[in-house]
Design an enzyme around this catalytic site. Structure first.
Site, PDB file in Angstrom:
ATOM      1  N   CYS A 120      43.016  11.062 -64.322  1.00  0.00           N
ATOM      2  CA  CYS A 120      42.804  10.067 -63.333  1.00  0.00           C
ATOM      3  C   CYS A 120      43.620   8.836 -63.773  1.00  0.00           C
ATOM      4  O   CYS A 120      43.898   7.738 -62.957  1.00  0.00           O
ATOM      5  CB  CYS A 120      41.444   9.840 -63.001  1.00  0.00           C
ATOM      6  SG  CYS A 120      40.584  11.555 -62.230  1.00  0.00           S
TER       7      CYS A 120
ATOM      8  N   HIS B  96      40.606   2.930 -59.619  1.00  0.00           N
ATOM      9  CA  HIS B  96      40.466   4.367 -59.322  1.00  0.00           C
ATOM     10  C   HIS B  96      39.455   4.848 -58.325  1.00  0.00           C
ATOM     11  O   HIS B  96      38.218   4.359 -58.510  1.00  0.00           O
ATOM     12  CB  HIS B  96      40.236   5.188 -60.657  1.00  0.00           C
ATOM     13  CG  HIS B  96      40.173   6.632 -60.314  1.00  0.00           C
ATOM     14  ND1 HIS B  96      40.870   7.413 -59.541  1.00  0.00           N
ATOM     15  CD2 HIS B  96      39.092   7.525 -61.041  1.00  0.00           C
ATOM     16  CE1 HIS B  96      40.329   8.556 -59.670  1.00  0.00           C
ATOM     17  NE2 HIS B  96      39.467   8.702 -60.396  1.00  0.00           N
TER      18      HIS B  96
ATOM     19  N   ASN C 291      38.671  11.643 -53.837  1.00  0.00           N
ATOM     20  CA  ASN C 291      39.299  11.114 -55.079  1.00  0.00           C
ATOM     21  C   ASN C 291      40.451  11.920 -55.381  1.00  0.00           C
ATOM     22  O   ASN C 291      40.574  13.168 -55.529  1.00  0.00           O
ATOM     23  CB  ASN C 291      38.074  11.578 -56.167  1.00  0.00           C
ATOM     24  CG  ASN C 291      38.562  11.210 -57.584  1.00  0.00           C
ATOM     25  OD1 ASN C 291      39.605  11.349 -57.934  1.00  0.00           O
ATOM     26  ND2 ASN C 291      37.537  11.184 -58.421  1.00  0.00           N
TER      27      ASN C 291
HETATM   28  N1  COA Z   1      25.054  18.144 -52.334  1.00  0.00           N
HETATM   29  C1  COA Z   1      23.804  18.037 -52.272  1.00  0.00           C
HETATM   30  N2  COA Z   1      22.855  18.099 -53.382  1.00  0.00           N
HETATM   31  C2  COA Z   1      23.418  18.192 -54.491  1.00  0.00           C
HETATM   32  C3  COA Z   1      24.720  18.185 -54.957  1.00  0.00           C
HETATM   33  C4  COA Z   1      25.555  18.516 -53.688  1.00  0.00           C
HETATM   34  N3  COA Z   1      26.783  18.631 -53.842  1.00  0.00           N
HETATM   35  N4  COA Z   1      24.823  18.288 -56.041  1.00  0.00           N
HETATM   36  C5  COA Z   1      23.682  18.086 -56.793  1.00  0.00           C
HETATM   37  N5  COA Z   1      22.978  17.871 -55.813  1.00  0.00           N
HETATM   38  C6  COA Z   1      21.510  17.459 -55.987  1.00  0.00           C
HETATM   39  C7  COA Z   1      20.711  18.155 -57.274  1.00  0.00           C
HETATM   40  O1  COA Z   1      20.250  19.585 -57.006  1.00  0.00           O
HETATM   41  C8  COA Z   1      19.854  17.149 -57.515  1.00  0.00           C
HETATM   42  O2  COA Z   1      18.620  17.657 -56.866  1.00  0.00           O
HETATM   43  P1  COA Z   1      16.967  17.420 -57.332  1.00  0.00           P
HETATM   44  O3  COA Z   1      16.848  15.934 -57.508  1.00  0.00           O
HETATM   45  O4  COA Z   1      16.202  17.835 -56.163  1.00  0.00           O
HETATM   46  O5  COA Z   1      17.004  18.219 -58.379  1.00  0.00           O
HETATM   47  C9  COA Z   1      20.243  15.794 -57.069  1.00  0.00           C
HETATM   48  O6  COA Z   1      21.082  16.050 -56.212  1.00  0.00           O
HETATM   49  C10 COA Z   1      20.656  15.146 -58.171  1.00  0.00           C
HETATM   50  O7  COA Z   1      21.554  15.789 -59.210  1.00  0.00           O
HETATM   51  P2  COA Z   1      22.608  15.159 -60.139  1.00  0.00           P
HETATM   52  O8  COA Z   1      23.477  16.056 -60.645  1.00  0.00           O
HETATM   53  O9  COA Z   1      21.790  14.410 -60.985  1.00  0.00           O
HETATM   54  O10 COA Z   1      23.675  14.466 -58.981  1.00  0.00           O
HETATM   55  P3  COA Z   1      24.112  12.759 -59.141  1.00  0.00           P
HETATM   56  O11 COA Z   1      23.015  11.792 -58.644  1.00  0.00           O
HETATM   57  O12 COA Z   1      24.337  12.493 -60.659  1.00  0.00           O
HETATM   58  O13 COA Z   1      25.213  12.915 -58.349  1.00  0.00           O
HETATM   59  C11 COA Z   1      27.475  13.183 -58.494  1.00  0.00           C
HETATM   60  C12 COA Z   1      26.274  13.858 -58.463  1.00  0.00           C
HETATM   61  C13 COA Z   1      28.687  14.045 -58.601  1.00  0.00           C
HETATM   62  C14 COA Z   1      27.730  12.277 -56.770  1.00  0.00           C
HETATM   63  C15 COA Z   1      27.618  11.623 -59.272  1.00  0.00           C
HETATM   64  O14 COA Z   1      27.352  12.404 -60.673  1.00  0.00           O
HETATM   65  C16 COA Z   1      28.631  11.180 -59.318  1.00  0.00           C
HETATM   66  O15 COA Z   1      29.187  10.317 -58.466  1.00  0.00           O
HETATM   67  N6  COA Z   1      29.198  11.169 -60.605  1.00  0.00           N
HETATM   68  C17 COA Z   1      30.545  10.546 -60.975  1.00  0.00           C
HETATM   69  C18 COA Z   1      31.724  11.419 -60.382  1.00  0.00           C
HETATM   70  C19 COA Z   1      33.070  10.922 -60.316  1.00  0.00           C
HETATM   71  O16 COA Z   1      33.258   9.850 -59.893  1.00  0.00           O
HETATM   72  N7  COA Z   1      33.796  11.553 -60.946  1.00  0.00           N
HETATM   73  C20 COA Z   1      35.322  11.327 -60.953  1.00  0.00           C
HETATM   74  C21 COA Z   1      35.648  10.751 -62.155  1.00  0.00           C
HETATM   75  S1  COA Z   1      37.329  10.667 -62.060  1.00  0.00           S
END
Ligand code: COA
Length: 338
Positions: free
Chosen positions: A123, A263, A294
């Site tokens: 990225c 980004h 993204n």
């Molecule tokens: N849809 C619905 N629920 C989801 C899910 C999805 N796609 N993915 C995870 N969950 C749920 C999990 O099961 C968990 O549920 P629980 O609280 O009941 O156990 C909850 O959401 C939190 O899970 P987690 O993995 O901790 O998610 P998060 O809050 O970290 O959110 C992202 C996930 C990917 C949105 C977040 O981590 C994020 O934005 N990360 C940065 C990613 C990014 O920008 N990457 C690009 C860099 S180049």
């Protein structure tokens, strides 16, 4: 002491002269991706800001999207393809190991045998390319450099991976970097946090995949996997510091900044960075992710192009670019909007 060797002499300064983008024809709403990942439109919007994304069709190849974005950038810069000395392509989704996408793109554009190579900084690739291009123009290695960020992440994302399927998307953006009478590209602040090498990566290396395919054990094609929460924390906290350093090194205060183009990883990361940097409300902030998703290396030039087209960024504005991702690699610089 050996015999003295001549060195090249470049331009006093470099600037971005034109910006172009290619957005895939197929716009995919959250409703079309949620079933395979047991998610909801509301969850995706709340966690990432994304409402729709562009997925490339078969004919919208890495080369085709790059050529279209580049032609627009060249037109807007008033530069013919024969004036391009180097083509730099930032991508992780040109799925041919060799040759590079850049040579093919340079040929299709009709450059005069321009130097052409791909760079792999995920990225962060586009901002790495802009830094290289500025140095090349100033050193005399090239008169004009075309920098392209392009991805077809839909080819390397599993539709059933909950952590990535709703985030990653396709598209291309390009800029022409060339000589300028005044500085138009500030010092780059770049680096890598390789201790987090595994935070975003291809799940299975190609050689293992080939072995599995040969023995009939390959369940699905290799795809991207991401430790979402760890990446979120790293980006939200560490990247604001890098962005601030890029401003400091360019001698620009947040009050002097007109445009912020981070980004397009996640709207919440953008919000956290803007808060940490205490950006004044007058600064226009890129939000291309809402309908483009993204697009990794393509996201910064696509977002900049959108802001220029929409009138949010005007010619002469001072913009801060920052990109970060797998590696973990990052790069940021202040530029003048062409
Ligand atoms: N849809 C619905 N629920 C989801 C899910 C999805 N796609 N993915 C995870 N969950 C749920 C999990 O099961 C968990 O549920 P629980 O609280 O009941 O156990 C909850 O959401 C939190 O899970 P987690 O993995 O901790 O998610 P998060 O809050 O970290 O959110 C992202 C996930 C990917 C949105 C977040 O981590 C994020 O934005 N990360 C940065 C990613 C990014 O920008 N990457 C690009 C860099 S180049």
């Amino acid at each position: 002491m050996g015999t003295p060797i001549n060195t090249a002499a470049g331009a006093a300064h470099a600037a971005i002269l034109g910006v172009g983008a290619y957005r895939p024809r197929t716009v995919v709403p959250n409703a079309d991706v949620i079933e395979a990942i047991d998610s909801s439109d509301e969850w995706i919007q709340q966690r990432s800001g994304i409402k729709t994304r562009g997925f490339a069709q078969d004919d919208e190849t890495v080369v085709m999207m790059s050529v279209n974005a580049s032609r627009q950038a060249l037109d807007r810069a008033g530069i013919g393809p024969e004036q391009v000395g180097t083509v730099i392509v930032a991508t992780v989704s040109h799925l041919l190991q060799t040759p590079s996408a850049a040579t093919m793109i340079a040929h299709e554009l009709g450059t005069n045998k321009a130097a052409a190579f791909d760079i792999s900084a995920a990225c962060a690739g586009f901002c790495h390319g802009v830094a290289l291009a500025a140095d090349m123009v100033r050193s005399g290695s090239s008169g004009h450099v075309l920098v392209i960020g392009v991805e077809r992440l839909s080819d390397i994302t599993s539709p059933s991976d909950r952590g990535t399927a709703f985030i990653f998307a396709d598209g291309a953006g390009a800029v022409v970097v060339g000589p300028s009478e005044v500085p138009g590209i500030g010092p780059v602040v770049w680096g890598s946090d390789g201790e987090h090498y595994d935070h975003i990566r291809q799940d299975v290396p190609w050689d293992d995949a080939l072995e599995q395919a040969t023995s009939g054990e390959l369940a699905e094609a290799p795809h991207l996997v991401m430790q979402g929460s760890a990446v979120f924390r790293w980006a939200a906290f560490e990247m604001a510091k890098v962005a601030q350093e890029a401003l400091d090194r360019a001698g620009i205060t947040p009050e002097q900044l007109d445009v912020f183009v981070p980004h397009q990883a996640n709207n919440r990361i953008t919000d956290a960075m803007a808060r940490a940097m205490k950006l004044p409300e007058t600064v226009q902030i890129a939000r291309d992710i809402i309908d483009q998703g993204n697009t990794s290396a393509a996201s910064v030039p696509m977002a900049l192009e959108r802001m220029i087209s929409d009138g949010q960024a005007r010619s002469g504005d001072t913009a801060l670019l920052i990109a970060f991702g797998a590696g973990l690699a990052y790069a940021a610089q202040v530029v003048t909007v062409p």
